[in-house]
Design an enzyme around this catalytic site. Sequence first.
Site, mmCIF file in Angstrom:
data_model
loop_
_atom_site.group_PDB
_atom_site.id
_atom_site.type_symbol
_atom_site.label_atom_id
_atom_site.label_comp_id
_atom_site.label_asym_id
_atom_site.label_seq_id
_atom_site.Cartn_x
_atom_site.Cartn_y
_atom_site.Cartn_z
ATOM 1 N N ASP A 57 0.836 -1.199 0.000
ATOM 2 C CA ASP A 57 0.000 0.000 0.000
ATOM 3 C C ASP A 57 0.876 1.256 0.000
ATOM 4 O O ASP A 57 1.973 1.239 -0.580
ATOM 5 C CB ASP A 57 -0.922 -0.044 1.236
ATOM 6 C CG ASP A 57 -2.255 0.621 0.990
ATOM 7 O OD1 ASP A 57 -2.253 1.820 0.704
ATOM 8 O OD2 ASP A 57 -3.301 -0.050 1.103
ATOM 9 N N HIS B 146 -3.721 6.158 3.109
ATOM 10 C CA HIS B 146 -4.401 4.923 2.703
ATOM 11 C C HIS B 146 -3.802 3.694 3.375
ATOM 12 O O HIS B 146 -4.518 2.859 3.927
ATOM 13 C CB HIS B 146 -4.293 4.829 1.180
ATOM 14 C CG HIS B 146 -5.165 3.814 0.522
ATOM 15 N ND1 HIS B 146 -4.767 2.513 0.331
ATOM 16 C CD2 HIS B 146 -6.402 3.901 -0.007
ATOM 17 C CE1 HIS B 146 -5.726 1.848 -0.306
ATOM 18 N NE2 HIS B 146 -6.736 2.663 -0.516
ATOM 19 N N SER C 276 -11.159 -0.724 -0.935
ATOM 20 C CA SER C 276 -9.866 -0.690 -0.245
ATOM 21 C C SER C 276 -10.047 -0.925 1.245
ATOM 22 O O SER C 276 -9.132 -1.411 1.907
ATOM 23 C CB SER C 276 -9.203 0.682 -0.409
ATOM 24 O OG SER C 276 -8.624 0.812 -1.661
#
Length: 766
Positions: free
Chosen positions: A149, A214, A550
Amino acid sequence: MGFLWALVFFSLLNLSSSFQPNSTDSQKYIIRVSNDLKPSMFSEVEQWYRSTLRSISSSLEFQRFEETDFVHVYKTVFHGFAAELTPRQVELIKTRQEVLAVYPNRILQLHTTHSPQFLGLINDNFIPTPSGLSEESDYGSNVIIGVLDTGVWPEKESYNDKGLDSIPSHWKGECVEGQNFTKSHCNKKLIGARFFPGSFYRKGYKSARDSDGHGTHTSSTAAGREVLNASSFGFASGIATGIARKARIAVYKICSTFACPTVDIIAAYDKAVEDGVDIISFSLGGPAHPYHLDPIAIAQFGAMANNVLVSASAGNSGPSSASVENIPPWITTVGAGTMDRRFPSDLILADGTILTGVSLYSGQALSQKTFFPLWYAKNMSANSIPSYFGTACMPGSLDPRLVTGKIVICESEGYAPPTLTGEVVKNASGVGMVLVNVGRTGESLVADAHILPTAAITVSSGKKLFSYLASSKDPHATIVSRGTKLNIKPAPVVTGFSSRGPHLYSVSIIKPDLIAPGVEILAAWPDGLSPTDTPSDKRNTGFNIISGTSMSCPHISGVAAMLKGAHPDWSPSRIKSAMMTTSYIVDNAGNHILDEATYNVSTPWDYGSGHVDPEKALDPGLVYDLTVSDYVDYLCASGYSEKNIATITRKMVSCKKGLKTWDINYPSIAVGFNQTDVLKYEATVTRTATHVSKDASTYTVKIDNPPDVLITVEPSKLEFSQKEQKLSYVVKISAKKFNYPTSVFGRMTWENGKQSVGMPIAVTQS
Ligand SMILES: *[C@@H]1O[C@H](CO)[C@@H](O)[C@H](O)[C@H]1NC(C)=O
Ligand SMILES: *[C@@H]1O[C@H](CO)[C@@H](O)[C@H](O)[C@H]1NC(C)=O
Ligand SMILES: *[C@@H]1O[C@H](CO)[C@@H](O)[C@H](O)[C@H]1NC(C)=O
Ligand SMILES: *[C@@H]1O[C@H](CO)[C@@H](O)[C@H](O)[C@H]1NC(C)=O
Ligand SMILES: *[C@@H]1O[C@H](CO)[C@@H](O)[C@H](O)[C@H]1NC(C)=O
Ligand SMILES: *[C@@H]1O[C@H](CO)[C@@H](O)[C@H](O)[C@H]1NC(C)=O
Ligand SMILES: *[C@@H]1O[C@H](CO)[C@@H](O)[C@H](O)[C@H]1NC(C)=O
């Protein structure tokens, strides 16, 4: 930050190419090599690869390789290397016998605290289910989750290692130092950190530190420790915890905010598997490709062959049909559902009508007693449908002389993310914003951390608003946030943005495999990053609430980690089978799970096998095993040439004759009938179930037939006398007539009085 928006936006406008870091980068290639052909004179593959490069290069070109070296050498899940090549070199290298395939570098994109409760792992007082999955797995303590990620913010409380046992002995990875990241940032929780060049290309830390948010969010969702008194500006307050609270996290930073280059993604898969991770959490993707043309699918095959489960997001391009990404049968593909927690925000019209939307605005509220003038940039009649890409409230489009003191009506999914649209309104001195869904995701809503009073409303509420505007001479309204509301029904619903099946290239594989919570998820957030990523927002938040597949993917990564902890000998296919066959399709109102895009009943193209039920997956009764050779049979049956199969599996294979694609021992069933082939509206499908519970058990089958289809199962009773016993059965599917448009769905359930092993059955006219 609008991850959801970003992904939707870029995939729709196909702007991804403009985010390629630079033109040289687009000339990187991934070379798939058959290492079996390595001449013995080379002791290391690097030497051999180098000689290959020399053979296709002029002396000047080769000098450049000496300087820059390979971009990456792949040794574990993918044999080969990445290098920068000219078009001429590409043509030459393709002619080499040992080169199986050459792939240009591509750029992929990134696609709580209530979710453990919603998943039934803990109760509202934070007490784990007695003798349940959390305890039997010791919260995944001996399991390592590799998160590919945007990196991690290691100081967050979610990564503290208080009271954890020593690092699992199968860990062979490293904590790589870099900018603002030292070895001391790793501990017994965050056990490893690596970073790859594409992740800091134009901005961001030259280390595993997360400058985006994220990766911190996804890794803390999968395995964050419990943190007391967490919330995002008061919303969703409570104890924050990831799913597998004691599982270890290893981060592989491969993405900057917008770009995740495939050359680095493959390198991260390669390293993660070599390092000894058990689970890979992969919350990113790109358009689906046939497996042999997709180096990521190949790396994922390598991970599976090394006994590593890959959990991947389905994508945020729903509700369009066939939009699902991450489609190989050897990974677990996760769509997104809502939870029974929402953040309502009411738009109250001066005529008394209440239109309930959502928002995470937390600042000074508007007066509930005063109505403010409503202002809409475009003239909207009651019947007009908002444009596909809203243009109202584009940056620079609002005149403060017209909107000061007013509530401004804007359209979602315009030229800016929703929170930036809010800043446009705020800068023009609007007092509030109504964000009308333009309908790409139907009736779906997602709450964002707005910087002014906001109600994001549905298409149908928008129609009511516009009809009020048309009928009122002097339209007024106010906005009232209702905070955090629990026990919302129905839940879960499949959220509009969750990418849908069918699988673009295989009639016999249902994707996504299942759904998990992916809407308005609270998890850790880096310091110094605002929740909205808008220029004027200087707020700092320890936790942020965001949405996307996600976010659903790391829930499954965490559940899989706990299943692996409870059953260390289970293969990836077993863990996946357990999650799929025990998942549910009935919501908390007692009805079939709905599709938020339309509020119609949803189908396996939306939710796969159903919504994950972790406690049931702990003891699923039966599982469907799949090995490398089963996947090879499936590839043969699918018409892949032996050379293309070797590209995927690395080994030359020789295909058996007469295989059928739907005989793959997958934990769901899909068959396709060919319209021109009228005599053969009949398919037989074989499955082999393995009994994984302790005691002897007899299962009987229950069938829900799809419309106009008859399903029979032979035998209809399975008697297992011992653990690990395997029994096969045949499912006969015959269509009575063939006038339905595309696909119909049924379900097969094996029951023993205690356990229930379910499978969707999809029948498609191809
Ligand atoms: C692209 O990156 C290379 C270094 O990798 C650099 O030399 C070159 O100037 C860059 N080109 C552009 C157009 O930014
Ligand atoms: C990173 O390091 C630089 C220089 O050592 C320092 O000024 C900066 O505050 C650090 N940033 C973070 C987020 O730790
Ligand atoms: C929890 O957080 C709130 C707001 O941040 C604060 O006012 C309160 O004192 C905290 N409570 C505890 C027990 O830490
Ligand atoms: C909307 O249309 C009416 C009548 O055509 C016009 O008087 C009014 O100025 C228009 N409003 C806007 C904001 O364009
Ligand atoms: C809003 O105003 C701030 C401060 O002047 C500015 O930094 C920001 O770019 C503006 N935002 C938009 C979307 O115009
Ligand atoms: C789904 O919902 C839409 C919009 O409400 C409706 O027009 C359509 O007929 C529904 N489809 C099914 C299959 O029920
Ligand atoms: C259907 O069958 C016909 C004849 O066997 C074949 O030519 C055609 O390609 C098939 N179509 C599909 C979609 O499989």
